[in-house]
Design a protein around this motif. Structure first.
Motif, PDB file in Angstrom:
ATOM      1  N   PRO A 103     -21.262  -3.585   4.399  1.00 24.77           N
ATOM      2  CA  PRO A 103     -20.597  -3.902   3.135  1.00 24.77           C
ATOM      3  C   PRO A 103     -21.422  -3.512   1.913  1.00 24.77           C
ATOM      4  N   ARG A 104     -22.735  -3.269   2.086  1.00 23.03           N
ATOM      5  CA  ARG A 104     -23.576  -2.901   0.939  1.00 23.03           C
ATOM      6  C   ARG A 104     -23.193  -1.535   0.375  1.00 23.03           C
ATOM      7  N   ALA A 105     -22.357  -0.777   1.091  1.00 20.19           N
ATOM      8  CA  ALA A 105     -21.839   0.484   0.533  1.00 20.19           C
ATOM      9  C   ALA A 105     -21.096   0.212  -0.778  1.00 20.19           C
ATOM     10  N   LEU A 106     -20.586  -1.016  -0.945  1.00 23.41           N
ATOM     11  CA  LEU A 106     -19.883  -1.378  -2.177  1.00 23.41           C
ATOM     12  C   LEU A 106     -20.804  -1.369  -3.395  1.00 23.41           C
ATOM     13  N   ASP A 107     -22.115  -1.328  -3.167  1.00 23.77           N
ATOM     14  CA  ASP A 107     -23.069  -1.296  -4.270  1.00 23.77           C
ATOM     15  C   ASP A 107     -22.913  -0.020  -5.098  1.00 23.77           C
ATOM     16  N   THR A 108     -22.231   0.999  -4.546  1.00 19.73           N
ATOM     17  CA  THR A 108     -22.030   2.251  -5.289  1.00 19.73           C
ATOM     18  C   THR A 108     -20.773   2.219  -6.153  1.00 19.73           C
ATOM     19  N   VAL A 109     -19.996   1.138  -6.078  1.00 18.28           N
ATOM     20  CA  VAL A 109     -18.812   1.004  -6.940  1.00 18.28           C
ATOM     21  C   VAL A 109     -19.282   0.588  -8.334  1.00 18.28           C
ATOM     22  N   ARG A 110     -18.816   1.299  -9.343  1.00 15.73           N
ATOM     23  CA  ARG A 110     -19.144   0.969 -10.730  1.00 15.73           C
ATOM     24  C   ARG A 110     -17.954   0.309 -11.401  1.00 15.73           C
ATOM     25  N   ASP A 111     -18.216  -0.645 -12.279  1.00 12.65           N
ATOM     26  CA  ASP A 111     -17.159  -1.312 -13.022  1.00 12.65           C
ATOM     27  C   ASP A 111     -16.331  -0.257 -13.739  1.00 12.65           C
ATOM     28  N   GLY A 112     -15.023  -0.261 -13.521  1.00  9.03           N
ATOM     29  CA  GLY A 112     -14.145   0.714 -14.147  1.00  9.03           C
ATOM     30  C   GLY A 112     -13.787   1.892 -13.252  1.00  9.03           C
ATOM     31  N   LEU A 162       0.831  -1.210   0.000  1.00  6.49           N
ATOM     32  CA  LEU A 162       0.000   0.000   0.000  1.00  6.49           C
ATOM     33  C   LEU A 162       0.859   1.250   0.000  1.00  6.49           C
ATOM     34  N   PRO A 163       0.339   2.372  -0.526  1.00  5.67           N
ATOM     35  CA  PRO A 163      -0.987   2.507  -1.132  1.00  5.67           C
ATOM     36  C   PRO A 163      -0.994   1.969  -2.566  1.00  5.67           C
ATOM     37  N   LEU A 164      -2.177   1.602  -3.037  1.00  2.95           N
ATOM     38  CA  LEU A 164      -2.309   1.198  -4.427  1.00  2.95           C
ATOM     39  C   LEU A 164      -3.601   1.741  -5.004  1.00  2.95           C
ATOM     40  N   VAL A 165      -3.574   1.973  -6.291  1.00  6.09           N
ATOM     41  CA  VAL A 165      -4.752   2.426  -7.018  1.00  6.09           C
ATOM     42  C   VAL A 165      -5.007   1.407  -8.113  1.00  6.09           C
ATOM     43  N   ALA A 166      -6.250   0.972  -8.216  1.00  2.40           N
ATOM     44  CA  ALA A 166      -6.598  -0.066  -9.184  1.00  2.40           C
ATOM     45  C   ALA A 166      -7.920   0.282  -9.853  1.00  2.40           C
ATOM     46  N   THR A 167      -8.247  -0.466 -10.877  1.00  4.07           N
ATOM     47  CA  THR A 167      -9.531  -0.317 -11.566  1.00  4.07           C
ATOM     48  C   THR A 167     -10.497  -1.349 -11.005  1.00  4.07           C
ATOM     49  N   ALA A 168     -11.603  -0.866 -10.462  1.00  5.21           N
ATOM     50  CA  ALA A 168     -12.604  -1.759  -9.860  1.00  5.21           C
ATOM     51  C   ALA A 168     -13.321  -2.557 -10.947  1.00  5.21           C
ATOM     52  N   ARG A 169     -13.574  -3.817 -10.635  1.00  3.65           N
ATOM     53  CA  ARG A 169     -14.388  -4.689 -11.471  1.00  3.65           C
ATOM     54  C   ARG A 169     -15.524  -5.215 -10.600  1.00  3.65           C
ATOM     55  N   THR A 170     -16.670  -5.457 -11.210  1.00  2.00           N
ATOM     56  CA  THR A 170     -17.798  -5.993 -10.447  1.00  2.00           C
ATOM     57  C   THR A 170     -18.200  -7.328 -11.047  1.00  2.00           C
ATOM     58  N   TRP A 171     -18.649  -8.227 -10.166  1.00  2.00           N
ATOM     59  CA  TRP A 171     -19.097  -9.563 -10.570  1.00  2.00           C
ATOM     60  C   TRP A 171     -20.260  -9.910  -9.649  1.00  2.00           C
ATOM     61  N   GLY A 172     -21.477  -9.700 -10.142  1.00  3.09           N
ATOM     62  CA  GLY A 172     -22.623  -9.819  -9.239  1.00  3.09           C
ATOM     63  C   GLY A 172     -22.450  -8.797  -8.126  1.00  3.09           C
ATOM     64  N   GLU A 173     -22.674  -9.224  -6.890  1.00  4.58           N
ATOM     65  CA  GLU A 173     -22.499  -8.333  -5.745  1.00  4.58           C
ATOM     66  C   GLU A 173     -21.132  -8.571  -5.102  1.00  4.58           C
ATOM     67  N   GLU A 174     -20.106  -8.405  -5.937  1.00  5.52           N
ATOM     68  CA  GLU A 174     -18.714  -8.486  -5.497  1.00  5.52           C
ATOM     69  C   GLU A 174     -17.925  -7.437  -6.263  1.00  5.52           C
ATOM     70  N   VAL A 175     -17.033  -6.758  -5.556  1.00  4.32           N
ATOM     71  CA  VAL A 175     -16.079  -5.846  -6.186  1.00  4.32           C
ATOM     72  C   VAL A 175     -14.716  -6.517  -6.071  1.00  4.32           C
ATOM     73  N   TYR A 176     -13.966  -6.519  -7.156  1.00  2.00           N
ATOM     74  CA  TYR A 176     -12.606  -7.067  -7.083  1.00  2.00           C
ATOM     75  C   TYR A 176     -11.694  -6.193  -7.927  1.00  2.00           C
ATOM     76  N   PHE A 177     -10.406  -6.260  -7.649  1.00  2.00           N
ATOM     77  CA  PHE A 177      -9.445  -5.461  -8.398  1.00  2.00           C
ATOM     78  C   PHE A 177      -8.059  -6.062  -8.257  1.00  2.00           C
ATOM     79  N   ASP A 178      -7.266  -5.862  -9.318  1.00  2.00           N
ATOM     80  CA  ASP A 178      -5.914  -6.397  -9.381  1.00  2.00           C
ATOM     81  C   ASP A 178      -5.019  -5.664  -8.392  1.00  2.00           C
ATOM     82  N   THR A 179      -4.200  -6.422  -7.668  1.00  2.44           N
ATOM     83  CA  THR A 179      -3.265  -5.829  -6.711  1.00  2.44           C
ATOM     84  C   THR A 179      -1.827  -5.875  -7.206  1.00  2.44           C
ATOM     85  N   GLY A 180      -1.559  -6.669  -8.252  1.00  2.00           N
ATOM     86  CA  GLY A 180      -0.195  -6.848  -8.717  1.00  2.00           C
ATOM     87  C   GLY A 180       0.605  -7.818  -7.853  1.00  2.00           C
ATOM     88  N   LEU A 181      -0.021  -8.396  -6.832  1.00  2.00           N
ATOM     89  CA  LEU A 181       0.668  -9.324  -5.930  1.00  2.00           C
ATOM     90  C   LEU A 181       0.473 -10.764  -6.398  1.00  2.00           C
TER      91      LEU A 181
END
Length: 124
Positions: free
Chosen positions: A107-116, A31-50
């Protein structure tokens, strides 16, 4: 000692508390890291480079709000509800993932994350 992180995106932010696991320690060191958010159903995921190994105790079905590391995708996975492969209302990840900790608050606050969306992760 627990590790606290903050995740922020254009429409909101959450904090999380991570336990002392090899994956959590590796993430904190990156950390810190900046990534592009991806959504898959009700999941947010993003590449960490790790690149991390699958740990003992890795899980595929987790509680909403779990902070998980998807070793196959080098990504942090943040489920907050069902995914396309869930059975019923469970949070089922794409494959077994290392469990790092839990999101603080709803955790439902993640519902406001948009793909990209840009997503920033830093120490809290």
């Amino acid at each position: 000692m627990d590790i606290r992180i903050r995740l922020s995106w254009p429409a909101g932010q959450l904090t999380a508390t991570l336990g002392e696991t090899p994956s959590a320690t590796a993430l904190a060191a990156a950390l810190p890291l900046v990534a592009t958010a991806r959504t898959w159903g009700e999941e947010v995921y993003f590449d960490t480079g790790l690149t991390l190994a699958l740990e003992d105790g890795a899980q595929q079905v987790v509680e909403p709000g779990t902070v998980a590391f998807w070793t196959e995708g080098s990504a942090l996975a943040l489920p907050y509800g069902p995914t396309p492969i869930s059975r019923g209302t469970e949070s089922r990840l794409a494959s077994p993932c290392n469990v790092l900790g839990r999101l603080d608050g709803d955790p439902r606050a993640l519902d406001t994350v948009r793909d990209g969306d840009p997503l920033r992760v830093e120490r809290a």
